[in-house]
Design an enzyme around this catalytic site. Structure first.
Site, PDB file in Angstrom:
ATOM      1  N   SER A 178      38.894  34.337  41.964  1.00 55.90           N
ATOM      2  CA  SER A 178      37.487  34.613  42.276  1.00 55.90           C
ATOM      3  C   SER A 178      37.151  34.549  43.759  1.00 55.90           C
ATOM      4  O   SER A 178      36.020  34.852  44.141  1.00 55.90           O
ATOM      5  CB  SER A 178      36.581  33.648  41.512  1.00 55.90           C
ATOM      6  OG  SER A 178      36.523  33.990  40.143  1.00 55.90           O
ATOM      7  N   GLU A 228      41.017  40.092  33.900  1.00 62.82           N
ATOM      8  CA  GLU A 228      42.453  40.366  33.925  1.00 62.82           C
ATOM      9  C   GLU A 228      43.070  40.047  35.286  1.00 62.82           C
ATOM     10  O   GLU A 228      44.261  39.715  35.363  1.00 62.82           O
ATOM     11  CB  GLU A 228      42.733  41.834  33.567  1.00 62.82           C
ATOM     12  CG  GLU A 228      42.457  42.194  32.106  1.00 62.82           C
ATOM     13  CD  GLU A 228      40.976  42.422  31.838  1.00 62.82           C
ATOM     14  OE1 GLU A 228      40.609  42.503  30.652  1.00 62.82           O
ATOM     15  OE2 GLU A 228      40.202  42.497  32.816  1.00 62.82           O
ATOM     16  N   THR A 264      35.456  29.367  45.604  1.00 60.94           N
ATOM     17  CA  THR A 264      36.681  28.949  44.937  1.00 60.94           C
ATOM     18  C   THR A 264      37.184  30.025  43.985  1.00 60.94           C
ATOM     19  O   THR A 264      36.504  31.008  43.700  1.00 60.94           O
ATOM     20  CB  THR A 264      36.445  27.656  44.146  1.00 60.94           C
ATOM     21  OG1 THR A 264      35.460  27.915  43.129  1.00 60.94           O
ATOM     22  CG2 THR A 264      35.954  26.543  45.047  1.00 60.94           C
TER      23      THR A 264
END
Length: 286
Positions: free
Chosen positions: A66, A164, A231
């Site tokens: 992310s 994914e 993060t």
């Protein structure tokens, strides 16, 4: 003889301080790799000059997870600056557009969200559906990769959508970056003319408002220090953070830390990243 005994006693008195002092950053990283039975990649870069201050596996590939959402929102803001997008534009979506971990977007199926709200959700709460909706506005993973090439990042690549892209298969170059490339790209977005001053401030503020990074570097941050971060977490032990840090509530350095290929729990990974952050901060203060 008495003098020698006094010297030995004086020396022994200093040993507890040495034992309990935080290790140097590279020593801490090596220790973390040993304890994690995995790989750590890290870079500490001066924000103003771009000079590398500390690095470990900085040119090796790690899953972005992310952390890519900062670059994504940078691409969105570049479109805003060019007049091709508006942060106030409302985007409507359906239940089938939602993916796992969408704590903000799942609450707005009826009314939709603006582009700006989606960016805030993607960075501050790591909302995956918000990220996918934003990815669609920049041409998908290929479009974001093209944006990276346009700003001079020839390494970082996004190939898949959430969720994914968090697969983190060993040896798989998809959806990866290097610590050095990510730090350089973040610096370009926040200090160069790639984004307007207004967009730079907005991107930084979203990172300041991050609400899911508490157990990492924020947990060891001294009082009065600045932090803005994002993060990431993935499969096979992948974990990461991109951050801006500095004393006196001022952003002075970029820190990028990635972990991969470790059997460690999420709590253990968080603790190791916090430990690396603590070592960097202590070394900085000396």
């Amino acid at each position: 003889m008495r003098y020698i005994r006094l010297c030995i006693i004086s020396l022994l008195a200093t040993l507890p301080l040495a034992v309990h002092a935080s290790p140097q950053p590279l020593e801490q990283i090596k220790l973390s790799e040993s304890q994690l039975s995995g790989r750590v990649g890290m870079i500490e870069m001066d924000l103003a000059s771009g000079r590398t201050l500390t690095a470990w596996r900085a040119d090796e590939r790690f899953p972005m997870m992310s952390t890519f959402k900062v670059v994504l929102c940078g691409a969105v803001l570049a479109r805003v600056d060019a007049g091709d997008e508006q942060l106030e534009r409302k985007i409507h979506y359906r239940q089938q557009d939602l993916v796992d971990y969408s704590p903000v977007s799942e609450k707005h199926l009826a009314d939709g969200m603006t582009v700006g709200e989606l960016c805030a959700a993607a960075i501050t709460m790591s909302d995956n559906s918000a990220a996918n909706l934003l990815l669609a506005t920049v041409g998908g993973p290929a479009g974001l990769t093209a944006f990276l090439r346009q700003i001079g990042d020839n390494v970082t690549r996004l190939d898949r959508w959430e969720t994914e892209l968090n697969e983190a298969l060993p040896g798989d170059a998809r959806d990866t970056t290097t610590p050095a490339s990510m730090a350089a790209t973040l610096r370009k977005l926040l200090t160069s003319q790639r984004l307007s001053a207004r967009s730079q401030r907005q991107l930084l503020q979203w990172m300041v408002d991050d609400r899911v990074a508490g157990p990492l570097i924020r947990s060891v941050l001294p009082a009065g220090w600045f932090i803005a971060d994002k993060t990431g977490a993935g499969e096979r032990g992948a974990r990461g953070i991109v951050a801006l840090l500095g004393p006196n509530n001022k952003a002075e350095r970029i820190v990028v830390i990635y972990l991969r290929d470790t059997p460690a729990s999420m709590a253990e990974r968080n603790q190791q990243i916090a430990g690396i952050g603590a070592a960097l901060i202590e070394h900085w203060q000396r």
